[in-house]
Motif scaffolding. Structure first.
Motif, PDB file in Angstrom:
ATOM      1  N   ASN A   1       0.825  -1.202   0.000  1.00 28.89           N
ATOM      2  CA  ASN A   1       0.000   0.000   0.000  1.00 28.89           C
ATOM      3  C   ASN A   1       0.862   1.256   0.000  1.00 28.89           C
ATOM      4  O   ASN A   1       0.582   2.220  -0.720  1.00 28.89           O
ATOM      5  N   MET A   2       1.905   1.245   0.817  1.00 32.10           N
ATOM      6  CA  MET A   2       2.775   2.420   0.873  1.00 32.10           C
ATOM      7  C   MET A   2       3.459   2.672  -0.467  1.00 32.10           C
ATOM      8  O   MET A   2       3.676   3.820  -0.859  1.00 32.10           O
ATOM      9  N   GLU A   3       3.800   1.592  -1.178  1.00 31.43           N
ATOM     10  CA  GLU A   3       4.459   1.749  -2.475  1.00 31.43           C
ATOM     11  C   GLU A   3       3.570   2.444  -3.496  1.00 31.43           C
ATOM     12  O   GLU A   3       4.068   3.063  -4.447  1.00 31.43           O
ATOM     13  N   THR A   4       2.251   2.365  -3.315  1.00 33.05           N
ATOM     14  CA  THR A   4       1.335   3.064  -4.223  1.00 33.05           C
ATOM     15  C   THR A   4       1.171   4.532  -3.844  1.00 33.05           C
ATOM     16  O   THR A   4       0.502   5.283  -4.554  1.00 33.05           O
ATOM     17  N   GLY A   5       1.762   4.925  -2.711  1.00 37.00           N
ATOM     18  CA  GLY A   5       1.661   6.310  -2.263  1.00 37.00           C
ATOM     19  C   GLY A   5       0.619   6.555  -1.195  1.00 37.00           C
ATOM     20  O   GLY A   5       0.368   7.706  -0.829  1.00 37.00           O
TER      21      GLY A   5
ATOM     22  N   LEU B   1     -10.582  -1.699  -1.637  1.00 38.59           N
ATOM     23  CA  LEU B   1     -10.841  -0.870  -2.809  1.00 38.59           C
ATOM     24  C   LEU B   1     -10.268   0.503  -2.495  1.00 38.59           C
ATOM     25  O   LEU B   1     -10.767   1.208  -1.611  1.00 38.59           O
ATOM     26  N   ILE B   2      -9.196   0.868  -3.193  1.00 34.36           N
ATOM     27  CA  ILE B   2      -8.415   2.046  -2.823  1.00 34.36           C
ATOM     28  C   ILE B   2      -8.247   2.994  -4.014  1.00 34.36           C
ATOM     29  O   ILE B   2      -8.349   2.579  -5.169  1.00 34.36           O
TER      30      ILE B   2
ATOM     31  N   THR C   1      -8.111   0.895  -7.489  1.00 34.66           N
ATOM     32  CA  THR C   1      -7.468  -0.425  -7.489  1.00 34.66           C
ATOM     33  C   THR C   1      -8.139  -1.329  -6.473  1.00 34.66           C
ATOM     34  O   THR C   1      -8.449  -0.912  -5.353  1.00 34.66           O
ATOM     35  N   LEU C   2      -8.362  -2.574  -6.856  1.00 33.24           N
ATOM     36  CA  LEU C   2      -8.946  -3.579  -5.983  1.00 33.24           C
ATOM     37  C   LEU C   2      -7.842  -4.528  -5.530  1.00 33.24           C
ATOM     38  O   LEU C   2      -7.261  -5.249  -6.342  1.00 33.24           O
ATOM     39  N   VAL C   3      -7.539  -4.508  -4.226  1.00 31.89           N
ATOM     40  CA  VAL C   3      -6.507  -5.377  -3.655  1.00 31.89           C
ATOM     41  C   VAL C   3      -7.197  -6.632  -3.140  1.00 31.89           C
ATOM     42  O   VAL C   3      -7.934  -6.598  -2.148  1.00 31.89           O
TER      43      VAL C   3
ATOM     44  N   PRO D   1     -15.102   1.854 -13.483  1.00 34.90           N
ATOM     45  CA  PRO D   1     -14.412   2.711 -12.501  1.00 34.90           C
ATOM     46  C   PRO D   1     -13.243   2.033 -11.791  1.00 34.90           C
ATOM     47  O   PRO D   1     -12.354   2.724 -11.288  1.00 34.90           O
ATOM     48  N   ILE D   2     -13.239   0.691 -11.706  1.00 32.67           N
ATOM     49  CA  ILE D   2     -12.127  -0.034 -11.073  1.00 32.67           C
ATOM     50  C   ILE D   2     -11.140  -0.397 -12.165  1.00 32.67           C
ATOM     51  O   ILE D   2     -11.431  -1.203 -13.048  1.00 32.67           O
ATOM     52  N   ARG D   3      -9.952   0.201 -12.110  1.00 33.00           N
ATOM     53  CA  ARG D   3      -9.025   0.100 -13.226  1.00 33.00           C
ATOM     54  C   ARG D   3      -7.934  -0.963 -13.042  1.00 33.00           C
ATOM     55  O   ARG D   3      -7.304  -1.389 -14.008  1.00 33.00           O
ATOM     56  N   HIS D   4      -7.666  -1.377 -11.798  1.00 31.94           N
ATOM     57  CA  HIS D   4      -6.590  -2.338 -11.571  1.00 31.94           C
ATOM     58  C   HIS D   4      -7.018  -3.363 -10.521  1.00 31.94           C
ATOM     59  O   HIS D   4      -7.803  -3.050  -9.618  1.00 31.94           O
ATOM     60  N   VAL D   5      -6.492  -4.566 -10.632  1.00 31.65           N
ATOM     61  CA  VAL D   5      -6.677  -5.621  -9.637  1.00 31.65           C
ATOM     62  C   VAL D   5      -5.293  -6.086  -9.193  1.00 31.65           C
ATOM     63  O   VAL D   5      -4.438  -6.398 -10.028  1.00 31.65           O
ATOM     64  N   LYS D   6      -5.090  -6.103  -7.871  1.00 33.84           N
ATOM     65  CA  LYS D   6      -3.769  -6.441  -7.328  1.00 33.84           C
ATOM     66  C   LYS D   6      -3.911  -7.582  -6.318  1.00 33.84           C
ATOM     67  O   LYS D   6      -4.400  -7.379  -5.208  1.00 33.84           O
TER      68      LYS D   6
END
Length: 418
Positions: A56-60, A293-294, A302-304, A328-333
Motif C-alpha cells: 500500500n505504501m508503495e502506491t503512495g 478498494l483504494i 485499485t482492488l486489492v 471505474p475499477i481500473r486495476h486488480v492487485k
C-alpha cells in the motif's frame, strides 16, 4: 472548526499477533471452521501482513498499524472461573489473535460527516462471539493513544452489550472524494439460517447518533448471504469514494439500497457482480469482496484482492471482464495473506479506514519503511514459527508470546500499552 488541508484516507492494519492459531471459534465463519485444529504459522502470518502494508505504501497511500493485544488474557479466564482442564474453548478464546482484523476494531466517521467537525471513533463491543468480546478494553486503550488529539478526534466507548456491534466491517462511506463530506451506510443483519447476525440495527443507530452524523442510511444485509458464510457485510460488498462493489445478493433489497445511496449521494456507481457469474459460495470462499478498494495518488481505483480470488476460475473470469470494460475499477492487485485467509479474514478484514490528517495522529502508529523493517526484525526473532493445537494453554508458549509482544512495545516506545 476548520477542516484540515492534509486529510487523506489512512489504512490502519492489524499486525498479526504471536498467538495466531486456528481454534475454529467463530460460528458462521466457514474458513475458520474448516481449518480448526490445523497448525498455524504466526511469524509467516505477521510478515504477510507487513508485506501487504508495504504494498500500500508503495502506491503512495498513508499506512498505519495497530498492535496485537495482550495474550493470553488470563484476567478474562479468571473472570469466567474457567477450568483449563475442561474449558478448552474458553482457554482458546483467551489466546485468540483475532484483533488482527481491525475492520472490527471500531466504526469511524470522518470530520467532514459530523456535526462538531471532528473525527469520531466508536470501539466495537464484539459481544456476539465470546473469544472477541474481551478485545474492546485493550483496543480502546490503543485508540485513545493513537487518536488522542482532542482537537481533531473523539473516541467513544462501546455500544451497550445488549446490542452487538462489529465495527467498520458493516459500515460503508460514499463521497466524491475522501476529504469531502459523505454518506455513511450502516448494514445490519438478522439471523441467516443456522448463523447469528452480528450487527444489530440499534447498535448502528447508536453509533450514528453518538457521532452526530448529518447523513446516514441503514440497510439490511441479505439473510441468504449470512447463511452462505458472509458473517460481515464486507464479505459481500465494499465501497470506496463514489463506487460500490457488491455481490448481487449482498443486501435484502438491492434495488432499494442502490436507489437510496444514489439519492443521498448522486454520482455513485454500482459495480454489481451477478450470482450467475460468481455464486455466493465462490464469493465467500475466495473473499472477492473482502478486498481493499483504494484510490492511489494516481487516481486509478485499485482492488486489492487475496490470491485465492485470482485462483478461483469464475472470479478471475469476471474480474478480467470487468477490467476490459473500462469501468471505474481500473486495476486488480492480488496479495498473499493466506494465514489470515485460513482463519476467515482477507485484505479488508485486516484494515480499518480512517480519513484524517496524518499529522494529527500519534506518529508511533504511522508506518514507514524504516519502522516496517524494525517490526519485521522483532517478528523474525520473537514470533513463534508455528503453533500446534496441542500447544494452546502451555505456559512455556504463553511466556514466549508475552515476550514477543513486550519486545515489540519496547521497539516502538509504546510500553504504556503493556
Amino acid at each position: 472548526m476548520s477542516r484540515q488541508g492534509g486529510v487523506v484516507e489512512i489504512n490502519f492494519d492489524g499486525l498479526v499477533g504471536p498467538s495466531h492459531n486456528y481454534a475454529g471459534l467463530s460460528l458462521g465463519n466457514l474458513a475458520a471452521t474448516k481449518n480448526a485444529g490445523e497448525t498455524s504459522f504466526p511469524r509467516a502470518a505477521a510478515l504477510q501482513g507487513i508485506a501487504k502494508m508495504r504494498g500500500n505504501m508503495e502506491t503512495g497511500l498513508a499506512q498505519g498499524f495497530f498492535l496485537p493485544l495482550p495474550r493470553p488474557n488470563t484476567g478474562w479466564l479468571e473472570a469466567l472461573a474457567a477450568d483449563a482442564s475442561t474449558d478448552a474453548a474458553l482457554v482458546a478464546g483467551a489466546w485468540s489473535a483475532s484483533s488482527m482484523w481491525t475492520a472490527n476494531a471500531a466504526t469511524v466517521s470522518p470530520a467532514g460527516d459530523t456535526a462538531d467537525g471532528k473525527c469520531h471513533l466508536t470501539v466495537a463491543n464484539l459481544v456476539t462471539m465470546p473469544h472477541r468480546s474481551h478485545e474492546w478494553p485493550d483496543t480502546l486503550a490503543q485508540l485513545q493513544v493513537a487518536f488522542g488529539n482532542k482537537d481533531h478526534f473523539v473516541v467513544h466507548g462501546p455500544v451497550p452489550p445488549c446490542f452487538g456491534d462489529e465495527g467498520a466491517a458493516n459500515h460503508m462511506r460514499f463521497a466524491p472524494s475522501h476529504a469531502e463530506p459523505g454518506l455513511e451506510v450502516f448494514v445490519y443483519g438478522r439471523s441467516g439460517g443456522p448463523f447469528p447476525a452480528r450487527q444489530h440495527e440499534q447498535a448502528s443507530r447508536i453509533v450514528a447518533r453518538s457521532h452526530g452524523l448529518e447523513r446516514a442510511l441503514f440497510v439490511e444485509q441479505n439473510p441468504e448471504a449470512i447463511a452462505a458464510g458472509a458473517f460481515h457485510n464486507d464479505v459481500v460488498a465494499v465501497a470506496n469514494e463514489a463506487v460500490l462493489f457488491t455481490h448481487e445478493l449482498a443486501f435484502a433489497d438491492p434495488a432499494a439500497t442502490y436507489d437510496a445511496i444514489r439519492q443521498a449521494c448522486p454520482g455513485v456507481q454500482v459495480v454489481e457482480v451477478p450470482a450467475s457469474a460468481v455464486s455466493l459460495a465462490d464469493a465467500v470462499k475466495s473473499y472477492l469482496f473482502n478486498a481493499q478498494l483504494i484510490t492511489p495518488p494516481s487516481g486509478e481505483m485499485t482492488l486489492v484482492i487475496p490470491t485465492e480470488s485470482w485462483e478461483t476460475p469464475p472470479v478471475r473470469s469476471w474480474l478480467e471482464g470487468m477490467l476490459a470494460s473500462n469501468g471505474p475499477i481500473r486495476h486488480v492487485k492480488p496479495v498473499d495473506v493466506r494465514q489470515s485467509m485460513a482463519n476467515g479474514g482477507g485484505p479488508a478484514c485486516l484494515r480499518l479506514r480512517v480519513v484524517a490528517d496524518p499529522a494529527t495522529i500519534d506518529p508511533r502508529f504511522m508506518l514507514d519503511d524504516a519502522k516496517a523493517s524494525l517490526i519485521e526484525g522483532v517478528v523474525g526473532q520473537y514470533w513463534p514459527e508455528q503453533i500446534d493445537p496441542a500447544d494452546i494453554g502451555e505456559e512455556s508458549l504463553a511466556a514466549s508470546i508475552r515476550l514477543a509482544r513486550g519486545k515489540l512495545l519496547e521497539t516502538l516506545e509504546l510500553e504504556a500499552l503493556a
